[in-house]
Design a protein around this motif. Structure first.
Motif, PDB file in Angstrom:
ATOM      1  N   HIS A  14       0.807  -1.284  -0.030  1.00  0.00           N
ATOM      2  CA  HIS A  14      -0.149  -0.110   0.081  1.00  0.00           C
ATOM      3  C   HIS A  14       0.933   1.370  -0.085  1.00  0.00           C
ATOM      4  O   HIS A  14       0.610   2.203  -0.804  1.00  0.00           O
ATOM      5  N   VAL A  62       2.786   1.617  -3.457  1.00  0.00           N
ATOM      6  CA  VAL A  62       2.021   2.309  -4.529  1.00  0.00           C
ATOM      7  C   VAL A  62       1.678   3.802  -4.515  1.00  0.00           C
ATOM      8  O   VAL A  62       1.853   4.547  -5.531  1.00  0.00           O
ATOM      9  N   GLN A  63       1.541   4.131  -3.308  1.00  0.00           N
ATOM     10  CA  GLN A  63       1.585   5.443  -2.890  1.00  0.00           C
ATOM     11  C   GLN A  63       2.542   6.154  -3.314  1.00  0.00           C
ATOM     12  O   GLN A  63       2.215   7.307  -3.931  1.00  0.00           O
ATOM     13  N   ASN A 100       3.181   6.119  -7.335  1.00  0.00           N
ATOM     14  CA  ASN A 100       2.013   6.860  -8.039  1.00  0.00           C
ATOM     15  C   ASN A 100       2.328   8.335  -8.200  1.00  0.00           C
ATOM     16  O   ASN A 100       1.764   8.940  -8.939  1.00  0.00           O
ATOM     17  N   GLU A 119       0.223   3.800 -12.867  1.00  0.00           N
ATOM     18  CA  GLU A 119      -0.624   3.746 -11.591  1.00  0.00           C
ATOM     19  C   GLU A 119      -0.721   2.387 -10.906  1.00  0.00           C
ATOM     20  O   GLU A 119      -0.690   1.534 -11.657  1.00  0.00           O
ATOM     21  N   PHE A 158      -2.209  -0.230  -7.455  1.00  0.00           N
ATOM     22  CA  PHE A 158      -3.143  -0.350  -6.407  1.00  0.00           C
ATOM     23  C   PHE A 158      -2.950  -1.459  -5.572  1.00  0.00           C
ATOM     24  O   PHE A 158      -2.618  -2.591  -6.024  1.00  0.00           O
ATOM     25  N   ASP A 187      -4.862  -4.023  -2.229  1.00  0.00           N
ATOM     26  CA  ASP A 187      -5.922  -4.178  -1.600  1.00  0.00           C
ATOM     27  C   ASP A 187      -5.942  -5.518  -0.728  1.00  0.00           C
ATOM     28  O   ASP A 187      -4.996  -6.298  -1.219  1.00  0.00           O
ATOM     29  N   TYR A 241      -0.831  -3.152 -11.166  1.00  0.00           N
ATOM     30  CA  TYR A 241       0.037  -1.639 -11.683  1.00  0.00           C
ATOM     31  C   TYR A 241       0.072  -1.727 -13.236  1.00  0.00           C
ATOM     32  O   TYR A 241      -0.032  -3.014 -13.655  1.00  0.00           O
TER      33      TYR A 241
END
Length: 323
Positions: A152, A155-156, A159, A184, A186, A188, A207
């Protein structure tokens, strides 16, 4: 008929109706009184102590996997008996006791004493296995939680930075998809139901990489459909221009393939095997890859090297995953 006769007849009818109503009312009162008397008799005959014993018996009989002392379940009928001392027998291993069948009573030990010891041993084994399984499941849950929080945050940052990914994706012959940039990503996760323990059972990471231009590749005859299927399997966006002969048969086709790659990685819990399965697509190369990891192998070093793998940097992810 005279008025006097009519009056007498009406009086007789009224009297008959009134008598009938009184008889019905009396019968209803009798029924109610009988019901009240029956209820009072039931209440007076109700044994509260017996009801409590029955409730306790039902509760105890359904608990403890059948290992409840019967004297607790049926205290009102405990027989009087002298205590029986059981001399210690020869030492046995748990495996010997578990496998041994009930033997005739010897040395003062009753059949029920032997069965009780075997049942207690079996119950301890079941509890031990359950405790071990619970510990493994919790280790998987904690490992997947670490994976999710790492991905998490990864990717932050990516991005925002949107770095270039120095990785070549060989497609066919000498054709490559390369010079791709991060677009980008993501991350989860998914947990089990509350009734199943609410443990984390899946972490997903995906991604998108994109470059400039496209590849123009030509295929002939039966190779057209095979190549089309391959592009679909890799999830690559493309357009296809077909060239047909007079019989409407496709003789050749030109595929225009974008420099556009979607990558995914699913970290899935295998609670039965006590492992974590990493299922990746287009990660190190085009196509699917499969990794099997022990929960204890997932530490900061492995996660850092997974991040380097994503970025196309030198890493030891495969080596660390085999620990």
């Amino acid at each position: 008929m005279s008025d006097s006769d009519k009056s007498k007849q009406l009086s007789a009818i009224s009297e008959a109706i009134r008598a009938k109503r009184e008889r019905k009312g009396s019968a209803l009162r009798d029924d109610i009184e009988a019901l009240e008397a029956s209820l009072i008799a039931d209440i007076e005959a109700f044994d509260l102590d017996a009801a409590e014993r029955r409730a306790r018996r039902e509760y105890l009989a359904n608990s403890g996997a059948g290992m409840v002392d019967p004297e607790l379940v049926f205290p009102e009928i405990v027989p009087q008996r002298a205590a029986v001392s059981v001399p210690p027998g020869p030492a046995t291993t748990p495996a010997d006791e578990s496998a041994a069948a009930p033997q005739p009573a010897a040395g003062g030990a009753s059949l029920l004493d032997q069965l009780r010891r075997q049942a207690e041993l079996r119950q301890r084994e079941m509890h031990s296995a359950l405790a071990e399984r619970t510990a493994i499941n919790e280790a998987i849950d904690q490992a997947l939680k670490h994976v999710f929080f790492f991905l998490h945050e990864l990717v932050q940052q990516l991005n925002i930075v949107k770095p270039g990914i120095p990785r070549d994706y060989p497609l066919i012959e000498k054709h490559l998809l390369n010079n791709l940039d991060w677009q980008e990503g993501f991350a989860d996760y998914r947990t089990q139901s509350q009734s199943a323990g609410a443990l984390v059972e899946l972490v997903t990471f995906s991604y998108h990489l994109k470059g400039k231009g496209s590849l123009l590749i030509e295929r002939d005859g039966t190779a057209v459909e095979r190549f089309r299927t391959t592009l679909f399997d890799f999830g690559l966006p493309f357009t296809c221009k077909e060239f047909k002969n007079e019989r409407r048969y496709v003789e050749r086709a030109e595929f225009d393939i974008s420099h556009d790659v979607s990558v995914s990685a699913r970290w899935r819990a295998d609670f039965n095997q006590g492992l974590i399965i990493l299922e990746a697509r287009n990660l190190e190369r085009l196509g699917s890859m499969h990794y099997t990891l022990r929960p204890a192998a997932i530490d900061q070093a492995l996660l850092d090297d997974f991040g380097r793998l994503v970025l196309g940097q030198p890493n030891r992810f495969r080596e660390l995953a085999k620990r």
